[in-house]
Design an enzyme around this catalytic site. Structure first.
Site, PDB file in Angstrom:
ATOM      1  N   ASN A 159      -1.403  -1.980  -1.999  1.00  0.00           N
ATOM      2  CA  ASN A 159      -1.999  -0.930  -2.819  1.00  0.00           C
ATOM      3  C   ASN A 159      -3.395  -0.587  -2.317  1.00  0.00           C
ATOM      4  O   ASN A 159      -4.147  -1.458  -1.887  1.00  0.00           O
ATOM      5  CB  ASN A 159      -2.105  -1.396  -4.275  1.00  0.00           C
ATOM      6  CG  ASN A 159      -0.743  -1.672  -4.873  1.00  0.00           C
ATOM      7  OD1 ASN A 159      -0.088  -0.788  -5.388  1.00  0.00           O
ATOM      8  ND2 ASN A 159      -0.303  -2.927  -4.792  1.00  0.00           N
ATOM      9  N   LYS A 178       6.034  -2.776  -0.345  1.00  0.00           N
ATOM     10  CA  LYS A 178       7.245  -2.714  -1.174  1.00  0.00           C
ATOM     11  C   LYS A 178       8.509  -2.622  -0.326  1.00  0.00           C
ATOM     12  O   LYS A 178       9.626  -2.734  -0.851  1.00  0.00           O
ATOM     13  CB  LYS A 178       7.149  -1.533  -2.139  1.00  0.00           C
ATOM     14  CG  LYS A 178       6.045  -1.727  -3.178  1.00  0.00           C
ATOM     15  CD  LYS A 178       5.834  -0.498  -4.023  1.00  0.00           C
ATOM     16  CE  LYS A 178       4.748  -0.756  -5.075  1.00  0.00           C
ATOM     17  NZ  LYS A 178       3.429  -1.097  -4.484  1.00  0.00           N
ATOM     18  N   GLU A 208       1.115  23.176  -1.889  1.00  0.00           N
ATOM     19  CA  GLU A 208       0.101  24.181  -1.582  1.00  0.00           C
ATOM     20  C   GLU A 208      -1.261  23.787  -2.145  1.00  0.00           C
ATOM     21  O   GLU A 208      -2.290  23.924  -1.477  1.00  0.00           O
ATOM     22  CB  GLU A 208       0.533  25.534  -2.161  1.00  0.00           C
ATOM     23  CG  GLU A 208      -0.477  26.646  -1.931  1.00  0.00           C
ATOM     24  CD  GLU A 208      -0.160  27.891  -2.729  1.00  0.00           C
ATOM     25  OE1 GLU A 208      -0.643  28.967  -2.359  1.00  0.00           O
ATOM     26  OE2 GLU A 208       0.563  27.775  -3.741  1.00  0.00           O
ATOM     27  N   ALA A 260       2.510  10.071   6.905  1.00  0.00           N
ATOM     28  CA  ALA A 260       2.131   9.496   5.606  1.00  0.00           C
ATOM     29  C   ALA A 260       2.863  10.152   4.453  1.00  0.00           C
ATOM     30  O   ALA A 260       2.680   9.749   3.306  1.00  0.00           O
ATOM     31  CB  ALA A 260       0.623   9.621   5.404  1.00  0.00           C
TER      32      ALA A 260
END
Length: 651
Positions: free
Chosen positions: A453, A415, A318, A369
């Site tokens: 990254n 990764k 939220e 995402a």
């Protein structure tokens, strides 16, 4: 009572009392002006007609003070008296001289007619000089020592910055550095321009410990070359805002800031292809899951620029959803955009919720995402990591096919390539789910975008280094040889949007991340550009052997599941696309039937909280997962300890 204490008491008085003191002082100064003017004119004190002087003063001083009040002398704050105040004082003094001339004639005083002129000049010097002297004393009592700085760049931005600093109380510019030979040796407002090779000597001679980079129009590669030269010196580096911010008026030259991390990595981003971005977004209904995260929020900002008809923010938190929604509304007002932004609370693991949102808004493009991405946390919370990363993708992808979503873009990670941790393995499984869906049907176009990254994202090493420097260190690096790929959030988001438009179905898009960066080198550069000298010390004694200006770097050890070096490709084969920084790989995956079987087994192991079996199943699913550590899941370890304790008690 000392002078500073007297000034402090005087400045602390109420404003009415300060004005009364000024009136009394000005009465005395006007009297002194006339008492000096007469001997100067007559050449002797004995020749001064003193009764006429006192009578004239009684007539002149009160209306002169009234004139001063009318001109606003006593409204001006003494500490901020400037040229306008002196101009008013000159007018008031001349007016008082005119009053003196009229008064002398009115009372028939034996005062020569040239005395009022001398009186007016003396009145101006005494009243004005007294005010300027008091102003200087006030500023001197409050002033802090100015910090000597060296300006890098003697162009227009450097000159503007010099002017701002000379007027300010904080910095004292002592030298310019510029690479232009025609400027070297010149002086700008009394500040000499030197060549770059003189910088080390200047730092020693001037005591400066800060360099201000005033070259906002340099490209990133050129800035990196300068930063590399400066990183060998114990100097703190700050820079003026980017040229685009100066032109747009969002920032001023004097708005100094820390060097951007992008400058340290030194890569110029390729301008985005607007046509590719618009292809899957403009005029469409677009949804972003994980819209409150660092990547998701930046995707939303970039999507907003491409003018979708509706942008749906799907987020489990939220707090993050509220912030993302507020930021986008503010951005939309600045852009005068007309986009409907819809904040939706929900989990990607909730099929009913996901389907209802997709159906209600008829979503056409979906960027997925939402994920748990922190390697150690997922390693210690395996079940939830797999449920969110893997089964969240399973749920969302199935819902997208059922509800007729046109394009589904999974945001993945480096990764996922030959993973050594559960987070990477779960993301590789999520990739294979999307690949299997692409093979199984053609209604929804599935694609995967994989990158490393991003700078400034939550959990990134860069904000951690900044925080550790602010706290005085030490800087923690897990291993002396560890490397990572880096990209800015904005650049990654732009490339994700463009890659999604290139998809035909089932591709794994890999973004060009440049060269991997050694984290130890990055830590040392950040420390040096903060004016510190990094020193590698023992973890047991992180502050031992350090002198002032040094900051410790300690090696904390690889975290659970962490790799020394990340990769971007499994097959080591990448094909170029229409975009120079986007490559495409066709990588092996499980056929749908085998995938369904593997997912069923993984779901059962999650239900049973069987973490060792989960790790085995991830290995068997052709993810190339190779666990770097034993089981670190907190719940499983706690359960194992409880069972061992119960067994011991029973025996």
């Amino acid at each position: 009572m000392t002078l500073s204490l007297a000034l402090k008491v005087l400045l602390s008085l109420p404003r009415r009392q300060k004005r009364a003191i000024q009136l009394v002082a000005d009465s005395g100064l006007l009297t002194l002006a006339l008492c000096l003017a007469l001997p100067l004119r007559l050449g002797s004190l004995s020749a001064v007609p003193w009764p006429d002087v006192w009578l004239t003063l009684a007539v002149v001083v009160p209306p002169s003070l009234g004139l001063f009040i009318y001109l606003g002398f006593y409204r001006a704050i003494l500490r901020y008296a400037d040229g306008a105040v002196l101009q008013a004082l000159l007018i008031g003094s001349l007016g008082s001289g005119v009053l003196m001339l009229i008064a002398a004639q009115t009372v028939a005083a034996s005062i020569p007619s040239s005395v009022p002129v001398i009186y007016a000049l003396l009145a101006f010097m005494l009243t004005g000089g007294t005010r300027m002297a008091m102003r200087s004393l006030c500023l001197l009592s409050q002033a802090q020592p100015r910090v000597p700085v060296i300006l890098y760049g003697a162009g227009s931005s450097g000159r503007q910055l010099l002017g701002s600093l000379l007027r300010g109380p904080t910095y004292a510019p002592v030298a310019f550095i510029d690479d232009a030979a025609e400027l070297q040796g010149a002086e700008i407002s009394g500040v000499r321009v030197y060549k770059r090779s003189d910088l080390a000597r200047l730092l020693r001679c001037t005591g400066a410990k800060t360099v201000l980079l005033a070259m906002p129009n340099l490209d990133r590669a050129a800035r990196r070359r300068i930063l590399q030269d400066l990183s060998a010196l114990p100097v703190r580096l700050q820079t003026v805002p980017a040229l685009s911010e100066l032109i747009s008026g969002k920032a001023k030259v004097s708005d100094l800031r820390a060097v951007e991390i992008e400058d340290l990595l030194g890569r110029d981003p390729v301008a985005p292809r607007v046509d590719l971005i618009a292809q899957s977004i403009e005029g469409k209904v677009v949804m972003v899951t994980g819209a409150g995260g660092s990547i998701g929020a930046e995707l939303c900002r970039q999507i907003l620029l491409a003018r979708p008809s509706i942008l749906i923010l799907f987020e489990m938190s939220e707090v993050l959803l509220y912030q993302a929604h507020a930021d986008l509304l503010a951005a939309m007002r600045l852009q005068s955009a007309q986009v409907q932004i819809v904040p939706v609370l929900g989990s990607v693991c909730d099929m009913q919720r996901v389907r209802s949102v997709l159906a209600a808004w008829r979503v056409q493009t979906l960027y997925h995402a939402a994920a748990y991405k922190h390697v150690p946390l997922v390693e210690q919370n395996v079940i939830e990591g797999i449920r969110n990363n893997l089964f969240g993708t399973v749920t969302l992808s199935e819902a997208a096919v059922i509800e007729g979503v046109e394009a589904f873009i999974l945001i993945s990670t480096d990764k996922a390539v030959r993973p050594t941790n559960v987070m990477g393995a779960s993301k590789r499984m999520a990739e294979m789910v999307c690949q299997a869906w692409a093979e199984r049907q053609s209604k929804t176009r599935f694609s995967i975008v994989r990158f490393g990254n991003v700078l400034g994202s939550s959990g990134s090493v860069i904000p951690l280094f900044r925080q550790q420097i602010a706290e005085g260190g030490p800087l923690t690096v897990t291993h002396p040889e560890i490397t990572r790929y880096f990209m800015t959030i904005a650049e990654a988001a732009q490339l994700v949007l463009q890659a999604g438009a290139l998809a035909q179905g089932g591709e794994v898009f890999v973004l060009d991340m440049g060269k991997p960066v050694k984290i130890l080198d990055l830590a040392q550069r950040i420390a040096r550009l903060s004016g510190l000298t990094p020193a590698i010390v023992s973890r047991a004694r992180p502050r031992a052997t350090l002198i002032e200006g040094n900051i410790a770097i300690v090696f904390s050890g690889l975290r659970p599941g962490e790799k020394l070096h990340e990769e971007l490709l499994i097959c080591n084969r990448a094909m170029p696309t229409l975009h120079p920084q986007i490559f495409m790989a066709q990588e092996d995956f499980l056929p749908w039937q085998d995938m369904a079987t593997a997912l069923q087994a993984i779901a059962e192991a999650c239900q049973q909280n069987d973490v060792p079996r989960l790790k085995l199943l991830l290995t068997l699913a052709r993810t190339e997962y190779a666990a770097a550590t034993e089981v670190d899941d907190f719940v499983w370890l706690g359960q194992a300890r409880s069972e061992a304790a119960s067994k011991f008690a029973a025996e």
